[in-house]
Motif scaffolding. Structure first.
Motif, short mmCIF file in Angstrom:
data_model
loop_
_atom_site.label_atom_id
_atom_site.label_comp_id
_atom_site.label_asym_id
_atom_site.label_seq_id
_atom_site.Cartn_x
_atom_site.Cartn_y
_atom_site.Cartn_z
N MET A 246 26.71 14.03 55.26
CA MET A 246 25.86 14.95 56.01
C MET A 246 25.36 14.43 57.40
O MET A 246 25.37 15.14 58.43
N ASN A 247 24.82 13.36 57.33
CA ASN A 247 24.33 12.65 58.38
C ASN A 247 25.23 12.43 59.54
O ASN A 247 25.02 12.67 60.73
N ARG A 248 26.59 12.25 59.12
CA ARG A 248 27.67 12.14 60.34
C ARG A 248 27.78 13.17 60.81
O ARG A 248 27.86 13.57 62.06
N ILE A 249 27.88 14.61 60.13
CA ILE A 249 28.08 15.92 60.61
C ILE A 249 27.00 16.12 61.77
O ILE A 249 27.01 16.55 62.68
N ILE A 250 25.65 15.80 61.02
CA ILE A 250 24.59 16.14 61.87
C ILE A 250 24.56 15.18 63.39
O ILE A 250 24.18 15.87 64.48
N LYS A 251 24.66 13.98 63.17
CA LYS A 251 24.89 13.25 64.38
C LYS A 251 25.97 13.62 65.42
O LYS A 251 25.56 13.73 66.54
N TRP A 252 27.11 14.20 64.85
CA TRP A 252 28.18 14.64 65.68
C TRP A 252 27.63 15.82 66.44
O TRP A 252 27.64 16.09 67.73
N ILE A 253 26.82 16.71 65.69
CA ILE A 253 26.45 18.17 66.33
C ILE A 253 25.36 17.67 67.43
O ILE A 253 25.25 18.32 68.36
N LYS A 254 24.70 16.95 67.13
CA LYS A 254 23.46 16.32 68.06
C LYS A 254 23.91 15.82 69.38
O LYS A 254 23.66 15.99 70.30
N ASN A 255 25.03 15.32 69.19
CA ASN A 255 25.52 14.63 70.30
C ASN A 255 26.62 15.45 71.14
O ASN A 255 27.30 15.07 72.12
N CYS A 256 26.93 16.60 70.60
CA CYS A 256 28.08 17.64 71.14
C CYS A 256 27.37 18.36 72.46
O CYS A 256 26.42 19.28 72.10
N PRO A 257 27.72 18.34 73.53
CA PRO A 257 27.27 18.68 74.61
C PRO A 257 27.35 20.38 74.55
O PRO A 257 26.67 21.04 75.40
N ASN A 258 28.25 20.86 73.96
CA ASN A 258 28.63 22.35 73.76
C ASN A 258 27.79 23.17 72.66
O ASN A 258 27.97 24.26 72.53
N ILE A 259 26.97 22.31 71.87
CA ILE A 259 26.18 22.97 70.80
C ILE A 259 24.96 22.79 71.48
O ILE A 259 24.22 21.81 71.87
N ARG A 260 23.99 23.87 71.49
CA ARG A 260 22.92 24.10 71.71
C ARG A 260 21.78 24.09 70.55
O ARG A 260 22.58 24.66 69.40
N LYS A 261 20.57 23.97 70.80
CA LYS A 261 19.69 24.47 69.67
C LYS A 261 19.58 25.79 69.16
O LYS A 261 19.45 26.13 67.87
N THR A 262 20.09 26.64 70.01
CA THR A 262 20.07 28.20 69.92
C THR A 262 21.49 28.76 69.30
O THR A 262 21.88 29.78 69.15
N SER A 263 22.58 27.72 69.31
CA SER A 263 23.86 27.97 68.70
C SER A 263 23.82 28.74 67.46
O SER A 263 23.22 28.12 66.84
N LEU A 264 24.65 29.63 67.27
CA LEU A 264 24.66 30.22 65.95
C LEU A 264 25.87 29.66 64.80
O LEU A 264 26.89 29.56 65.30
N PHE A 265 24.95 29.13 63.94
CA PHE A 265 25.86 28.34 62.87
C PHE A 265 26.02 28.92 61.51
O PHE A 265 25.16 30.15 61.26
N LEU A 266 26.98 29.26 61.04
CA LEU A 266 27.44 29.65 59.67
C LEU A 266 28.03 28.51 58.79
O LEU A 266 28.95 27.50 58.97
N ASP A 267 27.20 28.25 57.77
CA ASP A 267 27.77 27.35 56.50
C ASP A 267 28.38 28.01 55.30
O ASP A 267 27.97 29.01 54.68
N LEU A 268 29.70 27.86 55.40
CA LEU A 268 30.50 28.57 54.36
C LEU A 268 30.53 28.04 52.92
O LEU A 268 30.88 26.54 52.85
N GLY A 269 29.93 28.63 52.17
CA GLY A 269 29.70 28.15 50.76
C GLY A 269 28.64 26.93 50.75
O GLY A 269 28.83 25.80 50.47
N CYS A 270 27.46 27.59 51.21
CA CYS A 270 26.41 26.66 51.39
C CYS A 270 25.88 25.80 50.27
O CYS A 270 24.92 24.96 50.34
N GLY A 271 25.84 26.30 48.93
CA GLY A 271 25.51 26.01 47.90
C GLY A 271 23.93 25.95 48.05
O GLY A 271 23.31 27.01 48.31
N ASN A 272 23.20 24.75 47.83
CA ASN A 272 21.69 24.58 47.92
C ASN A 272 21.08 24.58 49.33
O ASN A 272 19.94 24.72 49.20
N GLY A 273 22.13 24.67 50.23
CA GLY A 273 21.59 24.81 51.79
C GLY A 273 21.03 23.83 52.43
O GLY A 273 20.43 23.76 53.34
N ILE A 274 21.28 22.46 51.70
CA ILE A 274 20.62 21.38 52.09
C ILE A 274 20.99 20.91 53.58
O ILE A 274 20.24 20.47 54.55
N LEU A 275 22.39 21.11 54.02
CA LEU A 275 22.98 20.72 55.25
C LEU A 275 22.19 21.55 56.32
O LEU A 275 21.77 20.98 57.52
#
Length: 229
Positions: free
Chosen positions: A51-80
């Motif tokens: 999970m932390n590897r994914i979040i780190k990549w997202i934080k460092n991606c210049p094309n993803i903004r804080k307001t970008s629209l995210f969809l977690d597919l099969g989110c389970g408990n939603g922790i991500l």
């Protein structure tokens, strides 16, 4: 469980109860009761390091903004999504076909005081997934184990995988990003399965493990971009 989900027959994963809605309804019903009793949020699929590897990549991606629209597919408990909210991302939606999972995710989000929208939705149901695209498509779709579970469906797993790929592609904006985490499929297999709809961008490698003279990773995490139609 690992032995069960990794068995193969002619290139396909063997069917498993992990590919059924009944299994997940029962599992998340138990986790919801446990959360109310003890405050335990339940399992973090593939571990916190994935999970932390994914979040780190997202934080460092210049094309993803804080307001970008995210969809977690099969989110389970939603922790991500809870962790993305903690990092300041504000447009977060999680879907799961298990009502128990959604009830658990909502309860955790309330306890963590984060704003996330959770919906009961079967990603394989084209009409349900299409309804989420009213007005705007998603900038980023996330999958941490859902494609794995779909691949274990006792009823036409290959057909379910094709439908999943088509529906995810339809949910994404042009050039939108798709991040998938799998313990059942290798990088080579995922590249082959997603090549028609998605362009491969990057591998987020997990630490390598060695056993019996073989070296490899237990989790494959890849970043794709939706191809222009």
């Amino acid at each position: 469980m690992a032995d069960e989900v990794c068995e193969r027959d002619s290139g396909e994963l063997l069917a498993s109860k992990l590919g059924t809605k009944e299994f997940w309804d029962e599992a998340y019903s138990a986790e919801l009761d446990n959360f109310h009793d003890t405050g335990d949020v339940g399992e973090v699929w593939f571990g916190e390091s994935s999970m932390n590897r994914i979040i780190k990549w997202i934080k460092n991606c210049p094309n993803i903004r804080k307001t970008s629209l995210f969809l977690d597919l099969g989110c389970g408990n939603g922790i991500l999504l809870v962790n993305l909210a903690r990092h300041g991302y504000t447009s977060l939606i999680g879907v799961d076909y298990s009502e128990g999972a959604i009830n658990l995710a909502k309860s955790i989000a309330v306890a963590e005081q984060v704003k996330i929208k959770f919906l009961v939705c079967d990603i394989l149901n084209t009409s349900e997934s299409s309804a989420m695209c009213t007005g705007k498509k998603f900038d980023v779709c996330l999958d941490k184990g859902t494609y794995d579970a779909i691949s274990l469906n006792p009823e036409d797993a290959k057909g379910c995988r094709v439908k999943y790929i088509d529906n995810v592609f339809s949910l994404l904006a042009a050039g939108g990003l798709f991040i998938i985490c799998s313990c059942n499929w290798t990088k080579t297999e995922l590249l082959e399965q997603f090549k028609d709809k998605f362009e491969f961008l990057e591998d987020l490698p997990a630490p390598s493990l060695s056993f019996g003279g073989q070296t490899g990773s237990t989790v494959t995490t890849l970043v794709f971009k939706a191809r222009n139609t």
